[in-house]
Design a protein around this motif. Structure first.
Motif, PDB file in Angstrom:
ATOM      1  N   LYS A   1     -13.683  -2.689   3.015  1.00  0.00           N
ATOM      2  CA  LYS A   1     -14.990  -2.249   2.511  1.00  0.00           C
ATOM      3  C   LYS A   1     -14.868  -0.895   1.834  1.00  0.00           C
ATOM      4  N   SER A   2     -14.059  -0.033   2.399  1.00  0.00           N
ATOM      5  CA  SER A   2     -13.876   1.292   1.812  1.00  0.00           C
ATOM      6  C   SER A   2     -12.456   1.773   2.073  1.00  0.00           C
ATOM      7  N   VAL A   3     -11.971   2.593   1.161  1.00  0.00           N
ATOM      8  CA  VAL A   3     -10.645   3.194   1.282  1.00  0.00           C
ATOM      9  C   VAL A   3     -10.781   4.681   0.985  1.00  0.00           C
ATOM     10  N   ASP A   4     -10.351   5.513   1.928  1.00  0.00           N
ATOM     11  CA  ASP A   4     -10.416   6.957   1.744  1.00  0.00           C
ATOM     12  C   ASP A   4      -9.005   7.524   1.879  1.00  0.00           C
ATOM     13  N   VAL A   5      -8.569   8.227   0.857  1.00  0.00           N
ATOM     14  CA  VAL A   5      -7.241   8.839   0.860  1.00  0.00           C
ATOM     15  C   VAL A   5      -7.416  10.351   0.732  1.00  0.00           C
ATOM     16  N   ALA A   6      -6.896  11.085   1.688  1.00  0.00           N
ATOM     17  CA  ALA A   6      -7.018  12.545   1.681  1.00  0.00           C
ATOM     18  C   ALA A   6      -5.693  13.166   2.103  1.00  0.00           C
ATOM     19  N   THR A   7      -5.486  14.391   1.666  1.00  0.00           N
ATOM     20  CA  THR A   7      -4.291  15.140   2.072  1.00  0.00           C
ATOM     21  C   THR A   7      -4.707  16.357   2.862  1.00  0.00           C
ATOM     22  N   THR A   8      -3.991  16.622   3.941  1.00  0.00           N
ATOM     23  CA  THR A   8      -4.291  17.776   4.795  1.00  0.00           C
ATOM     24  C   THR A   8      -3.026  18.603   4.983  1.00  0.00           C
ATOM     25  N   PRO A   9      -3.141  19.939   4.874  1.00  0.00           N
ATOM     26  CA  PRO A   9      -1.959  20.787   5.049  1.00  0.00           C
ATOM     27  C   PRO A   9      -1.369  20.639   6.450  1.00  0.00           C
ATOM     28  N   VAL A  10      -0.052  20.720   6.520  1.00  0.00           N
ATOM     29  CA  VAL A  10       0.646  20.647   7.807  1.00  0.00           C
ATOM     30  C   VAL A  10       0.615  22.043   8.437  1.00  0.00           C
ATOM     31  N   PRO A  11       0.078  22.182   9.661  1.00  0.00           N
ATOM     32  CA  PRO A  11       0.023  23.507  10.300  1.00  0.00           C
ATOM     33  C   PRO A  11       1.410  24.124  10.418  1.00  0.00           C
ATOM     34  N   GLY A  12       1.462  25.422  10.143  1.00  0.00           N
ATOM     35  CA  GLY A  12       2.717  26.140  10.278  1.00  0.00           C
ATOM     36  C   GLY A  12       3.613  26.073   9.066  1.00  0.00           C
ATOM     37  N   THR A  13       3.192  25.349   8.017  1.00  0.00           N
ATOM     38  CA  THR A  13       3.978  25.284   6.779  1.00  0.00           C
ATOM     39  C   THR A  13       3.061  25.605   5.598  1.00  0.00           C
ATOM     40  N   ASN A  14       3.669  25.997   4.496  1.00  0.00           N
ATOM     41  CA  ASN A  14       2.880  26.249   3.291  1.00  0.00           C
ATOM     42  C   ASN A  14       3.311  25.386   2.117  1.00  0.00           C
TER      43      ASN A  14
ATOM     44  N   GLN B   1       3.811  21.664   2.726  1.00  0.00           N
ATOM     45  CA  GLN B   1       3.771  20.272   3.155  1.00  0.00           C
ATOM     46  C   GLN B   1       2.332  19.854   3.439  1.00  0.00           C
ATOM     47  N   VAL B   2       2.074  18.585   3.146  1.00  0.00           N
ATOM     48  CA  VAL B   2       0.793  17.986   3.508  1.00  0.00           C
ATOM     49  C   VAL B   2       1.054  16.624   4.114  1.00  0.00           C
ATOM     50  N   ASP B   3       0.108  16.159   4.888  1.00  0.00           N
ATOM     51  CA  ASP B   3       0.108  14.772   5.360  1.00  0.00           C
ATOM     52  C   ASP B   3      -0.927  14.004   4.545  1.00  0.00           C
ATOM     53  N   MET B   4      -0.580  12.803   4.191  1.00  0.00           N
ATOM     54  CA  MET B   4      -1.498  11.937   3.447  1.00  0.00           C
ATOM     55  C   MET B   4      -2.150  10.979   4.437  1.00  0.00           C
ATOM     56  N   ASP B   5      -3.467  11.082   4.555  1.00  0.00           N
ATOM     57  CA  ASP B   5      -4.226  10.272   5.514  1.00  0.00           C
ATOM     58  C   ASP B   5      -4.945   9.153   4.775  1.00  0.00           C
ATOM     59  N   VAL B   6      -4.604   7.926   5.119  1.00  0.00           N
ATOM     60  CA  VAL B   6      -5.228   6.749   4.514  1.00  0.00           C
ATOM     61  C   VAL B   6      -6.123   6.114   5.575  1.00  0.00           C
ATOM     62  N   LYS B   7      -7.425   6.167   5.321  1.00  0.00           N
ATOM     63  CA  LYS B   7      -8.388   5.601   6.271  1.00  0.00           C
ATOM     64  C   LYS B   7      -9.094   4.433   5.610  1.00  0.00           C
ATOM     65  N   VAL B   8      -9.004   3.268   6.225  1.00  0.00           N
ATOM     66  CA  VAL B   8      -9.623   2.066   5.655  1.00  0.00           C
ATOM     67  C   VAL B   8     -10.693   1.545   6.609  1.00  0.00           C
ATOM     68  N   THR B   9     -11.673   0.911   6.034  1.00  0.00           N
ATOM     69  CA  THR B   9     -12.669   0.171   6.803  1.00  0.00           C
ATOM     70  C   THR B   9     -12.542  -1.288   6.417  1.00  0.00           C
ATOM     71  N   GLU B  10     -12.125  -2.114   7.358  1.00  0.00           N
ATOM     72  CA  GLU B  10     -11.818  -3.502   7.043  1.00  0.00           C
ATOM     73  C   GLU B  10     -13.089  -4.320   6.817  1.00  0.00           C
ATOM     74  N   GLY B  11     -12.996  -5.230   5.859  1.00  0.00           N
ATOM     75  CA  GLY B  11     -14.084  -6.159   5.601  1.00  0.00           C
ATOM     76  C   GLY B  11     -13.742  -7.529   6.135  1.00  0.00           C
ATOM     77  N   ASN B  12     -14.635  -8.460   5.913  1.00  0.00           N
ATOM     78  CA  ASN B  12     -14.397  -9.840   6.324  1.00  0.00           C
ATOM     79  C   ASN B  12     -13.598 -10.546   5.240  1.00  0.00           C
ATOM     80  N   THR B  13     -12.352 -10.852   5.520  1.00  0.00           N
ATOM     81  CA  THR B  13     -11.497 -11.509   4.528  1.00  0.00           C
ATOM     82  C   THR B  13     -11.431 -13.012   4.729  1.00  0.00           C
ATOM     83  N   GLY B  14     -11.946 -13.492   5.830  1.00  0.00           N
ATOM     84  CA  GLY B  14     -11.993 -14.929   6.071  1.00  0.00           C
ATOM     85  C   GLY B  14     -13.421 -15.421   5.965  1.00  0.00           C
ATOM     86  N   SER B  15     -13.594 -16.627   5.481  1.00  0.00           N
ATOM     87  CA  SER B  15     -14.951 -17.139   5.345  1.00  0.00           C
ATOM     88  C   SER B  15     -14.960 -18.656   5.418  1.00  0.00           C
ATOM     89  N   ILE B  16     -16.032 -19.155   5.994  1.00  0.00           N
ATOM     90  CA  ILE B  16     -16.357 -20.582   5.920  1.00  0.00           C
ATOM     91  C   ILE B  16     -17.704 -20.657   5.230  1.00  0.00           C
TER      92      ILE B  16
END
Length: 781
Positions: free
Chosen positions: A415-428, A430-445
């Protein structure tokens, strides 16, 4: 009336704390005056607490700053009063002395037995109760009148912000037995104040009407009943003032400002008059634009090409801001995730020109340490990761991150896809890439009933799963029936049969085509077939597709007076015709959405050849393309077309007449009956054509007043095309040219897709069948 929700938590919390402190200070002073007789110093031998009903004695003792054996002083007396008041449990505290006994007489605040809100239509009542609860007003909590008073003030403020100045809020507190109260907040909302006048003073460069045309609020028009744009709202006014400011800045008036804005309410609180006092200033132009700073390993030419504003042109703040964003995006492609581009103006007020220096500060190169995926309860991590173009432990790349999100969106699993980057604590770096998804209904009758003009009632049903067991594989069984078509099919696709993204799929199908049932042409066919197909990715946007199949076509001619070429074909090949079709195609998709594209293009070029020695030998070439151009946030221009032809090859070979192209109706030139255009026999039967050209221009826009732009939109269209060839009458493309224009609507409804169009045919001929109004329910065209 549409329900709306809002949050008043912050305002309630701040005002409540302030009022409580004021109340405590005033009460402390009163109590202190009433207990002057108790301020003498003495040693406490006993402490007696009176007046408690619900609160435990031990709770009170835990807040006292004294105990038996301590010496009570005036300072400690004040401290006792203060500590008990700030608990919020008591509305009165009295301290007295009896011999060496300290007596603390308390009056507890009542408990709210029930809190109710009546008359709230503008705001959602449940949201109001939730907001009040978070600030200490709800069933079962201690009642504080100051919080109630503040809530009423805040609620009135929210109504005022929405132009409802005649609102009346009456809180009623009803005492009950056992020190409890019921609270009823009775609201009489009244009407919304209507805007009767919008005036600007000081505008010389642009007329008042032109400024009004750029803002949302109006004095009323034919659609105000729907948009409510003549109902005052302070938030909407603030947005409109910013819109006018941006309008001037984009026209070169860099000194523009509002000197003042007056909002006048009539005594009856029903009408609003808005006056904006404007200082326009002079119009400025760009003198020159240059880049400066440290570009590091980014080619200066690559950055300079992104600066599109030109010297001598009128300053356009929006265009300049877009240039800045493009520069930052380009720097992000080289790993500079936090690059800054600061436009520094040098204003020459005498010549009314501005020189801009775009100072580039790339910062440090950034690396993506980890890619974290969340929200995928069903979909396997590998299904998501194989779509990502940004890799772990790799240099940050803004374009690859954007492309990763686009590829996940196009899958259709989420249903939705959110991609964000967050700095890694203690470094200047590096970042972590956070991919957050909200699943939809992919099966149907699904089972559906629809109707399409020219096809009659459509019954369809199917079972499908586009993300089988979270693996990304697709399996589907579908069936449909109408007067024109009956079909059943079973398909399976593995989109990553090979790790490089090569897919493999299989199809089995049985299609019955009966144009004789709806008067198009006097024949019918039944095609039973199977095929295997594969698709090889060439790039992120391009694929090469191949398929090989086997088909058996049962042909029935339904009339002795059918066109002679029908009998010529069946006499040569029989009424059971086999074919082994081999199809190769190239597809390129650069659109930004699978369902509602607004930019990009979709290309499909295919060649189909039947194997020699098996049935009729022919080849078919087909090009289907679509382009999308964003005009604004709401309007998109779509241009789509098709060019196709079919030919026989080999000695004495014929093109199967049922492989000819048909034209007319939804999906081609609207406004004409389905399949009715193109060459016809002397009895009016459609012969179809072996050459087809088609072009459609569509202006896509949201249905006015509908907020859900992801399920419905309208279009204005111009269709044109020509179908010729394969008939004995030697018709030219010019003779067969037809066109139409009109309006259409597509709604992805809970019942299935609904498409409606009303078209006005152009270049129609006497034997054409006109059908201006066309619609389909339950199937896509």
């Amino acid at each position: 009336m549409v329900k709306k929700s809002f949050s008043i938590l912050t305002r309630l919390l701040i005002a409540s704390s302030f009022i409580t402190l004021v109340h405590a200070d005033v009460t402390d002073s009163s109590v202190t005056n009433n207990t002057q007789q108790s301020q003498s110093t003495f040693v406490i031998q006993q402490i007696r607490i009176d007046g408690l009903q619900r609160i435990e004695m031990g709770t009170v003792y835990s807040y006292l700053p004294v105990k038996v054996g301590d010496t009570l002083t005036p300072t400690l007396t004040d401290e006792i009063i203060h500590r008990l008041f700030v608990t919020g449990f008591f509305q009165d505290v009295r301290i007295s002395r009896q011999a060496n006994t300290l007596i603390i007489d308390l009056e507890e605040r009542p408990v709210i037995s029930k809190l109710a809100i009546t008359g709230a239509e503008e705001f959602d009542k449940d949201e109001l109760l939730k907001s009040l609860k978070s600030n200490g007003l709800s069933d079962g909590v201690i009642f504080d009148k100051s919080i109630l008073d503040n809530a009423v003030m805040s609620l009135k403020s929210e109504y005022y912000n929405r132009g409802m100045y005649s609102v009346n809020i009456d809180p009623v507190v009803t005492p009950l037995e056992r020190n409890r109260v019921n609270i009823a907040i009775n609201i009489s909302e009244g009407g919304v104040a209507k805007i009767k006048g919008i005036t600007f003073v000081g505008n010389e460069k642009f007329s008042t009407n032109e400024l009004r045309s750029n803002i949302y609020l109006t004095t009323g028009n034919i659609m105000s009943w729907w948009y409510k744009d003549n109902q005052y709202s302070s938030d909407k006014l603030a947005g409109d003032l910013e819109t006018i400011r941006n309008f001037y800045l984009n026209q070169g008036y860099i000194d523009f400002r509002f000197d003042s804005v007056q909002v006048q309410l009539t005594p009856d609180k029903k009408s609003i008059y808005i006056t904006g006092n404007i200082h326009e200033g002079d119009q400025y132009r760009y003198k020159d634009i240059k880049l400066a700073g440290d570009y590091r390993d980014v080619p200066e030419s690559a950055l300079a090409s992104l600066v599109t504003v030109k010297s001598g042109s009128i300053i356009d703040q929006q265009a300049l801001n877009k240039n800045v964003e493009e520069l930052k995006k380009n720097l992000g492609n080289y790993g500079y995730a936090f690059a800054n581009v600061n436009p520094i103006p040098d204003v020459d007020a005498e010549k009314h020109v501005v020189s801009y220096t775009l100072y580039v500060d790339p910062g440090k190169k950034i690396y993506v340490r980890n890619i974290n995926i969340s929200g995928n309860q069903k979909t396997r991590d590998v299904v998501i990761r194989r779509e990502l173009r940004q890799q772990e432990a790799a240099l940050y790349n803004a374009e690859e991150i954007k492309r990763s999100k686009d590829r996940l969106d196009i899958l259709g699993y989420f249903k939705s896809v959110d991609v964000a980057t967050t700095p890694v604590p203690g470094t200047n770096d590096q970042v972590d890439m956070d991919v957050k998804v909200t699943e939809g209904n992919t099966g149907s009758i699904n089972f559906g009933v629809g109707y399409a003009q020219g096809q009659g009632i459509i019954l369809n049903g199917g079972i499908s799963q586009s993300n089988l067991f979270g693996s990304g594989k697709t399996v589907a069984l579908n069936a449909s029936t109408s007067e024109l078509n009956q079909s059943v099919s079973l398909s399976f696709t593995d989109p990553y049969y090979l790790t490089n993204g090569t897919s493999l799929g299989y199809d089995i199908y049985d299609n019955v085509y009966t144009p004789n049932n709806i008067g198009i042409s006097p024949y019918s066919t039944q095609t039973l077939g199977a095929r295997v197909r594969t698709s090889v990715p060439v790039s992120d946007f391009d694929r090469i597709n191949m398929s090989l199949g086997f088909e058996n076509n049962q042909v029935q001619i339904q009339s002795n007076t059918a066109p002679s070429r029908f009998f010529q074909f069946t006499n040569q090949y029989g009424d059971s015709v086999n074919a082994i079709p081999l199809t190769a195609s190239w597809a390129r998709n650069t659109t930004d959405s699978a369902l509602w594209p607004t930019r990009g293009a979709n290309y499909s070029q295919s060649v189909t050849v039947t194997a020699p020695g098996v049935g009729a030998q022919y080849y078919k070439i087909d090009s289907v393309d679509a382009w999308y151009f964003p005009i604004s946030d709401s309007f998109t221009w779509k241009m789509n077309g098709e060019a196709a032809f079919v030919n026989a090859y080999g000695d004495n070979q014929l093109v199967p007449f049922y492989q000819n192209f048909l034209e007319g109706g939804p999906g081609s030139i609207r406004g004409f009956y389905i399949g009715s255009l193109g060459p016809k026999d002397t009895d009016g039967s459609s012969l179809g054509g072996t050459r087809w050209l088609f072009l459609s221009n569509n202006l896509l826009f949201p249905l006015p007043g509908v907020k859900d732009q992801k399920s419905v939109r309208m279009s204005g269209f111009l269709d044109m095309g020509s179908l010729w060839g394969g008939s004995p009458f030697d018709l030219t493309p010019a003779q067969m040219f037809r066109a139409s224009y009109g309006v259409g609507l597509l709604w992805i409804s809970p019942m299935g897709p609904i498409q409606v169009s009303y078209a006005f045919p152009l270049f129609a001929q006497p034997n054409d069948t006109i059908q201006p109004f066309q619609f389909t329910l339950g199937t896509m065209f």
